[in-house]
Scaffold this motif. Structure first.
Motif, mmCIF file in Angstrom:
data_model
loop_
_atom_site.group_PDB
_atom_site.id
_atom_site.type_symbol
_atom_site.label_atom_id
_atom_site.label_comp_id
_atom_site.label_asym_id
_atom_site.label_seq_id
_atom_site.Cartn_x
_atom_site.Cartn_y
_atom_site.Cartn_z
ATOM 1 N N ILE A 192 -28.191 -3.128 -9.108
ATOM 2 C CA ILE A 192 -27.116 -3.804 -9.827
ATOM 3 C C ILE A 192 -26.882 -5.157 -9.159
ATOM 4 O O ILE A 192 -27.199 -5.349 -7.983
ATOM 5 N N GLU A 193 -26.347 -6.096 -9.914
ATOM 6 C CA GLU A 193 -25.978 -7.396 -9.379
ATOM 7 C C GLU A 193 -24.472 -7.563 -9.511
ATOM 8 O O GLU A 193 -23.893 -7.251 -10.551
ATOM 9 N N VAL A 194 -23.851 -8.028 -8.442
ATOM 10 C CA VAL A 194 -22.393 -8.117 -8.381
ATOM 11 C C VAL A 194 -22.002 -9.555 -8.063
ATOM 12 O O VAL A 194 -22.574 -10.181 -7.177
ATOM 13 N N ARG A 195 -21.016 -10.063 -8.790
ATOM 14 C CA ARG A 195 -20.551 -11.424 -8.572
ATOM 15 C C ARG A 195 -19.026 -11.477 -8.508
ATOM 16 O O ARG A 195 -18.342 -10.556 -8.944
ATOM 17 N N GLY A 196 -18.536 -12.574 -7.958
ATOM 18 C CA GLY A 196 -17.106 -12.811 -7.956
ATOM 19 C C GLY A 196 -16.319 -11.789 -7.159
ATOM 20 O O GLY A 196 -16.763 -11.300 -6.116
ATOM 21 N N ILE A 197 -15.166 -11.403 -7.676
ATOM 22 C CA ILE A 197 -14.250 -10.535 -6.939
ATOM 23 C C ILE A 197 -14.845 -9.162 -6.655
ATOM 24 O O ILE A 197 -14.498 -8.513 -5.660
ATOM 25 N N ILE A 250 -6.140 5.278 18.162
ATOM 26 C CA ILE A 250 -7.516 4.842 18.351
ATOM 27 C C ILE A 250 -8.126 4.507 16.992
ATOM 28 O O ILE A 250 -7.662 4.998 15.958
ATOM 29 N N HIS A 251 -9.152 3.679 16.983
ATOM 30 C CA HIS A 251 -9.813 3.329 15.724
ATOM 31 C C HIS A 251 -10.140 4.573 14.910
ATOM 32 O O HIS A 251 -10.608 5.569 15.439
ATOM 33 N N SER A 252 -9.936 4.483 13.614
ATOM 34 C CA SER A 252 -10.273 5.585 12.722
ATOM 35 C C SER A 252 -11.717 5.454 12.257
ATOM 36 O O SER A 252 -12.240 4.355 12.093
ATOM 37 N N ILE A 253 -12.350 6.587 12.014
ATOM 38 C CA ILE A 253 -13.710 6.592 11.484
ATOM 39 C C ILE A 253 -13.715 6.301 9.986
ATOM 40 O O ILE A 253 -14.746 5.977 9.409
ATOM 41 N N TYR A 254 -12.540 6.372 9.359
ATOM 42 C CA TYR A 254 -12.457 6.235 7.904
ATOM 43 C C TYR A 254 -12.236 4.774 7.496
ATOM 44 O O TYR A 254 -11.348 4.096 8.015
ATOM 45 N N ILE A 255 -13.026 4.331 6.550
ATOM 46 C CA ILE A 255 -12.892 2.983 6.024
ATOM 47 C C ILE A 255 -11.502 2.785 5.428
ATOM 48 O O ILE A 255 -10.897 1.712 5.569
ATOM 49 N N ASN A 256 -10.972 3.801 4.792
ATOM 50 C CA ASN A 256 -9.645 3.719 4.174
ATOM 51 C C ASN A 256 -8.587 3.230 5.156
ATOM 52 O O ASN A 256 -7.642 2.535 4.768
ATOM 53 N N ASP A 257 -8.713 3.605 6.416
ATOM 54 C CA ASP A 257 -7.696 3.270 7.414
ATOM 55 C C ASP A 257 -7.867 1.874 7.989
ATOM 56 O O ASP A 257 -7.016 1.417 8.759
ATOM 57 N N ARG A 258 -8.943 1.190 7.624
ATOM 58 C CA ARG A 258 -9.175 -0.157 8.157
ATOM 59 C C ARG A 258 -9.018 -1.238 7.098
ATOM 60 O O ARG A 258 -8.914 -2.412 7.416
ATOM 61 N N VAL A 259 -9.041 -0.848 5.825
ATOM 62 C CA VAL A 259 -8.924 -1.821 4.742
ATOM 63 C C VAL A 259 -7.442 -2.036 4.449
ATOM 64 O O VAL A 259 -6.742 -1.108 4.040
ATOM 65 N N ASP A 260 -6.971 -3.261 4.665
ATOM 66 C CA ASP A 260 -5.544 -3.537 4.529
ATOM 67 C C ASP A 260 -5.173 -4.171 3.192
ATOM 68 O O ASP A 260 -4.072 -4.684 3.026
ATOM 69 N N GLU A 261 -6.095 -4.136 2.228
ATOM 70 C CA GLU A 261 -5.826 -4.670 0.895
ATOM 71 C C GLU A 261 -6.160 -3.591 -0.139
ATOM 72 O O GLU A 261 -7.333 -3.256 -0.348
ATOM 73 N N PRO A 262 -5.152 -3.008 -0.774
ATOM 74 C CA PRO A 262 -5.379 -1.903 -1.717
ATOM 75 C C PRO A 262 -6.378 -2.228 -2.817
ATOM 76 O O PRO A 262 -7.150 -1.355 -3.238
ATOM 77 N N GLU A 263 -6.376 -3.481 -3.289
ATOM 78 C CA GLU A 263 -7.286 -3.833 -4.382
ATOM 79 C C GLU A 263 -8.746 -3.719 -3.941
ATOM 80 O O GLU A 263 -9.601 -3.243 -4.703
ATOM 81 N N ARG A 264 -9.047 -4.154 -2.711
ATOM 82 C CA ARG A 264 -10.418 -4.039 -2.207
ATOM 83 C C ARG A 264 -10.812 -2.581 -2.033
ATOM 84 O O ARG A 264 -11.945 -2.192 -2.323
ATOM 85 N N LEU A 265 -9.891 -1.780 -1.524
ATOM 86 C CA LEU A 265 -10.183 -0.368 -1.330
ATOM 87 C C LEU A 265 -10.488 0.318 -2.663
ATOM 88 O O LEU A 265 -11.411 1.140 -2.752
ATOM 89 N N GLU A 266 -9.752 -0.026 -3.690
ATOM 90 C CA GLU A 266 -10.007 0.565 -5.001
ATOM 91 C C GLU A 266 -11.367 0.141 -5.552
ATOM 92 O O GLU A 266 -12.054 0.926 -6.215
ATOM 93 N N LEU A 267 -11.773 -1.098 -5.275
ATOM 94 C CA LEU A 267 -13.111 -1.534 -5.683
ATOM 95 C C LEU A 267 -14.186 -0.739 -4.951
ATOM 96 O O LEU A 267 -15.198 -0.345 -5.548
ATOM 97 N N MET A 268 -13.986 -0.493 -3.663
ATOM 98 C CA MET A 268 -14.937 0.305 -2.897
ATOM 99 C C MET A 268 -15.079 1.702 -3.505
ATOM 100 O O MET A 268 -16.194 2.217 -3.669
ATOM 101 N N LYS A 269 -13.954 2.302 -3.812
ATOM 102 C CA LYS A 269 -13.979 3.649 -4.400
ATOM 103 C C LYS A 269 -14.659 3.642 -5.769
ATOM 104 O O LYS A 269 -15.425 4.552 -6.105
#
Length: 411
Positions: free
Chosen positions: A181-186, A371-390
């Motif tokens: 797939i090709e992804v652009r922009g946001i 301590i640092h979490s192993i989960y990406i969810n706990d390091r992403v501080d922008e809900p919109e980006r996290l929803e894109l990841m999911k």
């Protein structure tokens, strides 16, 4: 099908690019950078290694893993300090460090491939009067693919913040079953910092800028407030990098004498302090700080913690901790601009036993301390980006084969 038969199929399709040798597995079980001792214990082991050299190698690897439900963890040079390349299930490691191609640039972007070394990208750009807007402190050994998918801040973050907000124009990504797939922009933000959990990046276009003649300069004071007030008035467009060091930390790594309690190193085209030869700076940026000090400090049981603090929080927390521990704790801070606000990536380094006191100060100040979490969810501080990841995890890796267990879809 037995595990032996599955491994034989990998060998048949990929030849010498795949290894199930115990010595090779042992080599890939060690990361060159310090990883939290808590996270290190989570590793479930490596089944084998596949070295991919191009998109075809990677597609075959993905298709075989998808067919047999074998977890994969993509790895560049393993410089992550927060466990992105630690397998939470027995997995095959996919080494992308040899996946490279010819770099090309236009006015504002450079086209890169996952195995291109960051230092090689920088050398290529500097010959043309350009540089990356943000790049990692591990620039001498890390790959650009690992930084795009696993990193966030770096040199240049005072100007631009996170590297992905500085600009990713385009990504080419393979799904867990090898489709393109090709992804652009946001939508590119759904893959940056996702640690390869939702797709394998094979090509990227990232933003660049003109390289200026930055001078490293030192501003020193016994008054921490003076240092923080100086930071407030620094113009972002003229300042590339800002670092705070206490006297013990800077004297240890910079071998400088006669330092005052607090020291500000500023890389700028403006005159802001006394010019110094700060070649050691790359040893101190962000995660490189605790990697470096773990090797050169005389702490018997070295330990570290990291917090993102505002200027006010930095003053309150650091002042109280220093009052109690003095030179028994070293403080390093990389100053960033995140979403228009000045934030200090603050590293506390001391004997492990002192972290009970440090933890208590943090809690009383209302700052979570963990301590640092192993989960990406706990390091992403922008809900919109996290929803894109999911979104892309569900779309491109429904069987959770890619770096499994690290991106939670339920929260």
């Amino acid at each position: 099908m037995s595990e032996t038969s599955i491994f034989s199929e990998f060998e048949r399709e990929l030849g010498k690019k795949v290894s199930f040798d115990k010595e090779q597995i042992a080599k890939y079980s060690v990361a060159p950078y310090v990883v939290s001792p808590i996270l290190s214990k989570l590793s479930k082991g490596i089944l084998g290694i596949v070295n991919v050299f191009d998109e075809d190698d990677l597609r075959i690897t993905l298709q075989l893993a998808y067919k047999h439900n074998i977890p994969l963890v993509l790895r560049g040079r393993g410089t992550s300090t927060i466990g992105q390349v630690i397998p939470l299930k027995p997995s095959i490691i996919v080494d992308i460090s040899n996946f490279s191609n010819t770099l090309t640039i236009d006015k504002d972007y450079v086209t890169v491939y996952p195995g291109n070394k960051v230092i090689d990208v920088l050398k290529y750009l500097r010959k043309r009067g350009k540089t990356l807007k943000v790049y990692p402190s591990s620039l001498y050994i890390s790959t650009i693919g690992g930084y795009i998918s696993g990193g966030d801040v770096g040199i240049g973050s005072f100007q631009f913040g996170y590297h992905f907000h500085a600009g990713i124009r385009y990504l080419k990504v393979l799904s867990s079953d090898g489709k393109t797939i090709e992804v652009r922009g946001i939508d590119t933000l759904g893959f940056a910092q996702a640690a390869g959990t939702n797709g394998a990046i094979t090509e990227a276009e990232i933003s660049i800028m003109n390289e200026d003649d930055w001078k490293d300069q030192l501003v020193s004071s016994d008054n921490l407030i003076e240092i923080l007030e100086t930071i407030k008035i620094l113009p972002r467009e003229k300042v590339r990098r800002v670092t705070i060091e206490d006297s013990r930390a800077l004297s240890l790594v910079g071998r400088l004498e006669g330092l005052r309690k607090w020291n500000l190193i500023v890389s700028s085209t403006l005159k802001v302090g006394n010019e110094i030869n700060a070649k050691f700076l790359d040893e101190l940026a962000f995660a490189a700080a605790y990697v470096t000090f773990s090797k050169i400090s005389n702490f018997k049981n070295f330990f570290y913690e990291v917090r993102l603090l505002s200027l006010e929080e930095f003053y309150d927390v650091v002042s109280e901790i220093k009052k109690s521990l003095g030179d028994e704790v070293m403080i390093h801070g990389d100053v960033m601009t995140l979403r228009g606000k000045i934030i200090i990536y603050t590293v506390f380094m001391s004997e492990k036993s002192n972290f009970r006191l440090i933890e208590d100060v943090m809690r009383r100040k209302g700052i979570p301390f963990e301590i640092h979490s192993i989960y990406i969810n706990d390091r992403v501080d922008e809900p919109e980006r996290l929803e894109l990841m999911k979104k892309y995890k569900r779309l491109l890796d429904p069987k959770d084969i890619l770096n499994p267990g690290k991106l939670r879809l339920d929260t």
